[in-house]
Structure formats: C-alpha cells, structure tokens
Write a protein that holds these residues in place. Structure first.
Motif, PDB file in Angstrom:
ATOM      1  N   LEU A 275      24.446  -0.694  15.609  1.00  0.00           N
ATOM      2  CA  LEU A 275      24.445   0.418  15.013  1.00  0.00           C
ATOM      3  C   LEU A 275      25.588   1.097  14.588  1.00  0.00           C
ATOM      4  O   LEU A 275      26.753   0.627  14.934  1.00  0.00           O
ATOM      5  CB  LEU A 275      23.855   1.330  16.280  1.00  0.00           C
ATOM      6  CG  LEU A 275      22.468   0.836  17.161  1.00  0.00           C
ATOM      7  CD1 LEU A 275      22.316   2.084  18.065  1.00  0.00           C
ATOM      8  CD2 LEU A 275      21.473   1.110  15.885  1.00  0.00           C
TER       9      LEU A 275
ATOM     10  N   SER B 117      25.666  -4.072  20.150  1.00  0.00           N
ATOM     11  CA  SER B 117      25.166  -3.053  19.336  1.00  0.00           C
ATOM     12  C   SER B 117      25.560  -3.216  17.759  1.00  0.00           C
ATOM     13  O   SER B 117      26.719  -3.187  17.621  1.00  0.00           O
ATOM     14  CB  SER B 117      25.507  -1.686  19.842  1.00  0.00           C
ATOM     15  OG  SER B 117      24.641  -0.741  18.958  1.00  0.00           O
TER      16      SER B 117
ATOM     17  N   VAL C 107      18.890   7.357  22.968  1.00  0.00           N
ATOM     18  CA  VAL C 107      18.070   7.940  21.811  1.00  0.00           C
ATOM     19  C   VAL C 107      16.673   7.569  22.013  1.00  0.00           C
ATOM     20  O   VAL C 107      16.334   6.257  22.329  1.00  0.00           O
ATOM     21  CB  VAL C 107      18.549   7.252  20.526  1.00  0.00           C
ATOM     22  CG1 VAL C 107      17.695   7.665  19.306  1.00  0.00           C
ATOM     23  CG2 VAL C 107      19.901   7.866  20.373  1.00  0.00           C
TER      24      VAL C 107
ATOM     25  N   ILE D  80      27.291   6.735  18.299  1.00  0.00           N
ATOM     26  CA  ILE D  80      26.395   7.373  18.798  1.00  0.00           C
ATOM     27  C   ILE D  80      26.718   8.261  20.115  1.00  0.00           C
ATOM     28  O   ILE D  80      26.526   9.599  20.413  1.00  0.00           O
ATOM     29  CB  ILE D  80      25.073   6.913  19.076  1.00  0.00           C
ATOM     30  CG1 ILE D  80      24.481   6.549  17.446  1.00  0.00           C
ATOM     31  CG2 ILE D  80      23.911   7.360  19.624  1.00  0.00           C
ATOM     32  CD1 ILE D  80      23.183   5.506  17.679  1.00  0.00           C
ATOM     33  N   ASP D  81      27.484   7.480  20.825  1.00  0.00           N
ATOM     34  CA  ASP D  81      27.758   8.000  22.269  1.00  0.00           C
ATOM     35  C   ASP D  81      28.554   9.073  22.240  1.00  0.00           C
ATOM     36  O   ASP D  81      29.002   9.740  23.303  1.00  0.00           O
ATOM     37  CB  ASP D  81      27.988   6.912  23.314  1.00  0.00           C
ATOM     38  CG  ASP D  81      29.002   6.000  23.221  1.00  0.00           C
ATOM     39  OD1 ASP D  81      29.865   6.530  21.847  1.00  0.00           O
ATOM     40  OD2 ASP D  81      29.596   5.237  23.705  1.00  0.00           O
TER      41      ASP D  81
ATOM     42  N   GLY E  33      28.074   4.260  12.814  1.00  0.00           N
ATOM     43  CA  GLY E  33      28.151   5.791  13.001  1.00  0.00           C
ATOM     44  C   GLY E  33      27.388   6.556  12.310  1.00  0.00           C
ATOM     45  O   GLY E  33      26.910   6.347  11.023  1.00  0.00           O
TER      46      GLY E  33
ATOM     47  N   TYR F 125      27.849  11.637  20.896  1.00  0.00           N
ATOM     48  CA  TYR F 125      27.083  12.793  20.731  1.00  0.00           C
ATOM     49  C   TYR F 125      25.789  12.679  21.918  1.00  0.00           C
ATOM     50  O   TYR F 125      25.761  13.489  22.597  1.00  0.00           O
ATOM     51  CB  TYR F 125      26.327  13.166  19.381  1.00  0.00           C
ATOM     52  CG  TYR F 125      27.100  13.537  18.461  1.00  0.00           C
ATOM     53  CD1 TYR F 125      27.125  14.978  18.118  1.00  0.00           C
ATOM     54  CD2 TYR F 125      28.245  12.887  17.707  1.00  0.00           C
ATOM     55  CE1 TYR F 125      27.998  15.437  17.190  1.00  0.00           C
ATOM     56  CE2 TYR F 125      28.873  13.277  16.745  1.00  0.00           C
ATOM     57  CZ  TYR F 125      28.874  14.900  16.542  1.00  0.00           C
ATOM     58  OH  TYR F 125      29.613  15.364  15.651  1.00  0.00           O
TER      59      TYR F 125
ATOM     60  N   ASP G  92      24.037   6.993  12.648  1.00  0.00           N
ATOM     61  CA  ASP G  92      22.660   6.262  13.040  1.00  0.00           C
ATOM     62  C   ASP G  92      21.886   7.073  13.929  1.00  0.00           C
ATOM     63  O   ASP G  92      22.385   7.486  15.030  1.00  0.00           O
ATOM     64  CB  ASP G  92      22.489   4.810  13.563  1.00  0.00           C
ATOM     65  CG  ASP G  92      22.625   3.943  12.445  1.00  0.00           C
ATOM     66  OD1 ASP G  92      22.532   4.072  11.250  1.00  0.00           O
ATOM     67  OD2 ASP G  92      22.881   2.724  12.706  1.00  0.00           O
ATOM     68  N   PHE G  93      20.831   7.758  13.498  1.00  0.00           N
ATOM     69  CA  PHE G  93      20.009   8.491  14.522  1.00  0.00           C
ATOM     70  C   PHE G  93      20.306  10.127  14.726  1.00  0.00           C
ATOM     71  O   PHE G  93      19.884  10.804  15.401  1.00  0.00           O
ATOM     72  CB  PHE G  93      19.450   7.887  15.662  1.00  0.00           C
ATOM     73  CG  PHE G  93      19.072   6.298  15.705  1.00  0.00           C
ATOM     74  CD1 PHE G  93      18.387   6.002  14.514  1.00  0.00           C
ATOM     75  CD2 PHE G  93      19.758   5.369  16.480  1.00  0.00           C
ATOM     76  CE1 PHE G  93      18.053   4.644  14.435  1.00  0.00           C
ATOM     77  CE2 PHE G  93      19.271   4.108  16.500  1.00  0.00           C
ATOM     78  CZ  PHE G  93      18.538   3.710  15.214  1.00  0.00           C
ATOM     79  N   MET G  94      21.714  10.184  14.352  1.00  0.00           N
ATOM     80  CA  MET G  94      22.381  11.411  14.436  1.00  0.00           C
ATOM     81  C   MET G  94      22.528  12.400  13.367  1.00  0.00           C
ATOM     82  O   MET G  94      22.523  13.666  13.285  1.00  0.00           O
ATOM     83  CB  MET G  94      23.730  11.458  14.960  1.00  0.00           C
ATOM     84  CG  MET G  94      23.859  10.646  16.343  1.00  0.00           C
ATOM     85  SD  MET G  94      23.291  11.852  17.752  1.00  0.00           S
ATOM     86  CE  MET G  94      21.761  11.191  17.874  1.00  0.00           C
TER      87      MET G  94
ATOM     88  N   PRO H   2      21.665   2.953  23.123  1.00  0.00           N
ATOM     89  CA  PRO H   2      22.327   2.402  22.031  1.00  0.00           C
ATOM     90  C   PRO H   2      23.656   1.901  22.444  1.00  0.00           C
ATOM     91  O   PRO H   2      24.586   1.451  21.649  1.00  0.00           O
ATOM     92  CB  PRO H   2      22.360   3.618  21.188  1.00  0.00           C
ATOM     93  CG  PRO H   2      22.459   4.721  22.099  1.00  0.00           C
ATOM     94  CD  PRO H   2      21.545   4.301  23.323  1.00  0.00           C
ATOM     95  N   ARG H   3      24.196   2.087  23.585  1.00  0.00           N
ATOM     96  CA  ARG H   3      25.311   1.656  24.155  1.00  0.00           C
ATOM     97  C   ARG H   3      25.181   0.289  24.772  1.00  0.00           C
ATOM     98  O   ARG H   3      26.428  -0.143  25.307  1.00  0.00           O
ATOM     99  CB  ARG H   3      25.782   2.766  25.308  1.00  0.00           C
ATOM    100  CG  ARG H   3      26.214   3.943  25.004  1.00  0.00           C
ATOM    101  CD  ARG H   3      26.674   4.925  25.710  1.00  0.00           C
ATOM    102  NE  ARG H   3      25.782   5.075  26.946  1.00  0.00           N
ATOM    103  CZ  ARG H   3      25.941   5.221  28.219  1.00  0.00           C
ATOM    104  NH1 ARG H   3      27.503   5.548  28.415  1.00  0.00           N
ATOM    105  NH2 ARG H   3      25.255   5.408  29.250  1.00  0.00           N
TER     106      ARG H   3
END
Length: 412
Positions: free
Chosen positions: A368, A366, A399, A392-393, A370, A395, A372-374, A361-362
């Motif tokens: 994506l 991107s 992914v 995402i990064d 904040g 956390y 997303d997927f978390m 995801p980095r």
C-alpha cells in the motif's frame, strides 16, 4: 444535526442543494477524478490480510492480531446513516467484551443522554429509550434511526447474559445536545433546572457563558455528586470556555481516565470518520489525534478502524420548506459520483457483495502507498489530509468496506 464525519457532511451538503428550496444539485466530480482501477497486487495482499468478514446483516467472524485486544482505546469510524456499521459496532463490542473484558462504551452522545441510555440498559424501560431518540428524530440528526435503536436493544440483550461486573455501560463524552433532557434529568435527580431558560440561552451560540453558568448551577443543586456529574460539569466548563467540540470530547475522555471514572480500563465506541482520524484533516485535530498527541495511556495503545461504503444506501435528513425530509440515497458511496476515495476499486475487488470486510494494512509485506484509502475527494466539501502521503497507520490501523447495506431507516 450531528455532522460528525466528513462523508456525512458531504451528504448533508448534497441534500441541501437537492432540496426544493435550492436551485439544483451540485455538479459531480469531474470524469478524470473518478478514474480508479483495481491494483491486482494490492487486491491479493488485502485478501490475505482480512481480520473480519461476514454479511452486512450480521454474523461476522474475526481474526484480529493479539495486540488488538490489548489496546486502551478502540474507535470505529463511519459515515452516519447506513445500517451496516451499526451491526459491526454491536458485534465488535460483543467481541471485545468477551475477549478483553471491555465494559466501557465511549459514545458520541452527551453525558445526560449516556446516563439515560444506561437507565434503559438497566431497566428496559422503552419510554426512556424513546425520550433519548425522540430528540434525534425531531432535530433531523442521523442518529434518529432504527439501526442505532436496535443496537442499543442489542447491548441490553448482551448485558442480560452477563454477570454484573461484565455488563456494558455507556459513557457520553460529547457536548450537550438536548437541553430539555438535561433539565429533565436534573429535576429527576432532585435538582433545580429551568428548561425554557436553558433553551433560550442555548440559542445564543456566540455567548455560551450564561448558558454554561445556568447549567453548572443546576448540576451543583444536586445533593449527590458522582463521577457522572463531575464528567457533566467538565463538559459544561468546556462550553463556558468555548473549547470547541473536539477539545470537549478529548477533555471529557481525559478527565474520565485521570479521575478514575474510566481509569486504566479499555474503552471502545462508534464515531464519525473525522473523530477517529489520528492525524490532522483540513488543518484540524480530531479527538483521536488529540489522544495520540497526549500523555494518556491510550496515546500508545489506540486502534482506529475506518469502514467505507460501496453499493449502499444512506439516510440523509434534508431541510425543506415542508420540514425535515428523510432521503434514501445511493449516490454517496466511495466510488463516485460525488465522493471518491483513492483505492476504492481495489477495496471493491478485494471484498464481496453483501459483506463487511476489515483489512489489516499494517501486516507484513504491505504494497500500500501513502494516501491509499485515506485520500477523499468530494464535489461539495473540502477534505484534505494534513499528511497526504503518510502511511495509512498515521491515520488509522484497520480499513474496512461494506457492500450492499441498506440505509439506517428513520424511526418515524
């Protein structure tokens, strides 16, 4: 039971309510919470940034960026009880051993369990492996499954192909789980330990000092002290200080690094989802979040990988009046009805049935957002990111999703 991930905790709560001892299942998430549509732009971008892909039964191909192999700490996060993450775990370990020379597997087990697993890796003695797994099978822990057991055998098979200096060893850094095994291990090493007294003292969870003192005396009774026993004494010191599980895991890892037992070598391991989150969840700091906030080398060189389930089955040990029953369920995937992950439909559209797929995801460009997927909603347990709109990064760095995995079948 090891409740080492948020989704595993959700699953346990569902099954507690589903057992015959309870009146009814909890309600699923409301219909509006289950609305989720694939975002075409995000799907296209994810498909262009795959770093691992292959069948849930094994045989994956990898395309990680070069920096991945330079990390000091790599953590794979799963929700326990599904077979596919165990497959991915062994293949990632094999990859890191080959590409980065990694030999230290950081395990969600205690130091004595880790020592016994290493004994199995060295000798192939199935009785040793059985003794470690019998505790998890008897206690109802999800670790008591054939997929985990097969992975340990896979690590031994890998080691048999490697020169001595390249062989994998297991470092257990968790709190003590199996006190009879602790006593057995001390006695086999020539020390003194009373299993019955330790078990009796362990029953008083609110007052751990007598248990810790007894266990520390048992370790001190050993004529030979090693880095392994020092790590064990550290865990017991944390127990005496009521440090809490995440603090114990972090402290044990930190001591292994600073003492030279692990030192500057890289480490890798499979953990429950919560442990690998690098920022706070529900106001609590995980192992990875503590590493990130520390002055350890891994604070600036750590990668967390989260893998999420779709169309898969999970093993849930449920307490019932007849004893622990192992349930095979398919209602706890990330697209409902009890759990919902923001972006689940996008992950599904970007992956294929029967496959494990990891994304970066980095990568550049991107789209994506904040959360997303978390962001995870559940009908039975609170899961709140302390930074819900963070990238995402904040956390995790990678992914993944697996689709169509079978459960991690119980051993018995």
């Amino acid at each position: 039971m090891i409740k080492s991930s948020i989704l595993a905790g959700v699953a346990v709560a569902v099954m507690l309510c589903a057992s015959s001892a309870m009146a009814q299942m909890p309600p699923p998430l409301p219909a509006e919470a289950l609305v989720d549509r694939a975002d075409p732009a995000k799907v296209e971008w994810l498909r262009a940034n795959v770093v691992a892909d292959g069948p849930v039964t094994g045989g994956l191909s990898f395309d990680f960026p070069a920096e991945f192999y330079q990390q000091k700490l790599i953590l794979l996060g799963e929700s326990h009880g599904v077979a596919a993450p165990q497959v991915l775990d062994l293949e990632l370990l094999t990859l890191l051993n080959a590409r980065a020379g990694l030999t230290d597997y950081l395990a969600e087990v205690d130091p004595v369990q880790g020592a016994m697993l290493n004994q199995y890796l060295e000798t192939g003695d199935e009785a040793v492996l059985d003794r470690v797994f019998d505790y998890w099978s008897g206690s109802g822990a999800q670790w008591g499954n054939t997929a985990f057991e097969a992975k340990v055998r896979g690590i031994r098979a890998l080691n048999l192909t490697l020169p001595a200096e390249r062989r994998v060893r297991i470092l257990g850094i968790d709190a003590i789980q199996d006190w009879p095994l602790f006593a057995q291990w001390i006695q086999e090493k020539g020390g003194t330990a009373d299993a019955e007294m330790l078990v009796a003292a362990a029953a008083d969870r609110a007052n751990p000092e007598p248990l810790a003192d007894m266990a520390l005396a048992a370790v001190a009774s050993l004529t030979t002290q090693t880095p392994e026993t020092a790590r064990l004494s550290g865990v017991l010191g944390d127990l005496r200080a009521k440090a809490g599980r995440e603090a114990t895991i972090f402290n044990t890892y930190s001591r292994a690094v600073t003492s030279g037992e692990l030192g500057d070598r890289p480490a890798y391991g499979l953990w429950g989802l919560f442990h690998i989150m690098q920022s706070g969840v529900n106001g609590a700091r995980s192992f990875a979040a503590r590493v990130k906030a520390s002055d350890l080398p891994a604070a600036r060189a750590m990668s967390s990988i989260i893998v999420l389930s779709l169309e898969s089955w999970v093993q849930i040990p449920a307490p019932t009046p007849q004893g622990v029953q192992r349930m095979r369920l398919n209602m706890l995937n990330i697209d409902g009805p009890y759990v919902m992950v923001q972006g689940a439909a996008t992950l599904k559209a970007a992956s294929e049935p029967g496959q494990i797929t990891l994304f970066n995801p980095r990568a550049a460009g991107s789209p994506l957002a904040g959360g997303d997927f978390m962001n995870i909603q559940s009908s039975v347990q609170r899961f709140a990111l302390d930074e819900p709109n963070a990238p995402i990064d904040s956390y995790v760095q990678y992914v993944g999703v697996f689709r169509g995995s079978d459960w991690a079948a119980p051993r018995e």
